[in-house]
Scaffold this motif. Structure first.
Motif: not given
Length: 234
Positions: A210-228
């Motif tokens: 048994k194993k687990y694939a865990q995610m813990n990410c942070s990100m930013e949405i640029d409102i002006n360029s509409r990109t992640l």
């Protein structure tokens, strides 16, 4: 008298017949049971062959034991080094309308095509179950992405594309008015994503762990360029 004596004179032919014939004399070995030199050499050769066969068998047994030990150690090392696969947000781009409010009336309603990545560094396949990725703003859920069950090959990476709806209608008025308004004014919306994909590592169809694939990410949405961008995963 003379006649009687003449009758008793030995016949030379009879005498010669009674003389022993040297060809008929049987010279027998004084010890008929003693083995000959040929028999001794055959016996010694047979013993030598048996000794060689025994040595070969012993050598094969030792080599087989060493081989088995090596295989067991290899399996133990691979098994003990099994690690949790990695699950990450790789990229994202926005589709349809890009609806973001203002500082005075803060809100957002977005549809983002998100590409996830499952990386398996183990020597066995990773089979995982369904999971749900939660996107949050300031710790409050604003969108979900369903990850369907799947399989990642040994020492390989799999990409999964999912469309995520991000909406601020679940935020409290205080969060919207204070924090969200301020972020919209700065032109950047910070988000986080988290999930835990449960699964098993399958090694040669024998070992399952048994194993687990865990995610813990942070990100930013640029409102002006509409990109992640600025995606950081731990």
């Amino acid at each position: 008298m003379a006649e009687k004596m003449s009758d008793e004179t030995p016949n030379p032919e009879k005498i010669s017949d009674e003389t022993p014939n040297p060809e008929k004399i049987n010279y027998e070995s004084p010890n008929p049971l003693a083995p000959s030199n040929d028999e001794e050499s055959i016996t010694a050769h047979s013993k030598d062959q048996n000794r060689k066969k025994q040595m070969k068998c012993l050598l094969y047994i030792i080599l087989f034991a060493v081989f088995q030990t090596g295989i067991i150690l290899l399996f133990v090392l691979i098994f003990m080094r099994m690690t949790n696969p990695k699950f990450r947000v790789r990229s994202g781009w926005f589709i349809d309308a890009f609806n973001v409010g203002t500082e005075a009336s803060p809100s957002f309603d977005l549809r983002m095509n998100t590409q996830f990545m499952v990386k398996n560094t183990n020597f066995g396949n990773f089979k995982y179950k369904d999971g749900t990725v939660t996107f949050a703003y300031k710790g409050i859920p604003v969108g979900n992405a369903t990850i369907e069950k799947g399989r990642v090959g040994a020492r390989s990476t799999k990409k999964v594309d999912v469309v995520v709806k991000l909406r601020s209608n679940g935020l409290s008025l205080n969060t919207r008015d204070n924090e969200l308004g301020s972020d919209i004014s700065s032109g950047v919306l910070p988000l986080t994503s988290s999930v835990e994909l449960k699964g098993k590592i399958h090694l040669m169809k024998v070992i399952k762990m048994k194993k687990y694939a865990q995610m813990n990410c942070s990100m930013e949405i640029d409102i002006n360029s509409r990109t992640l961008g600025n995606i950081i995963c731990k």
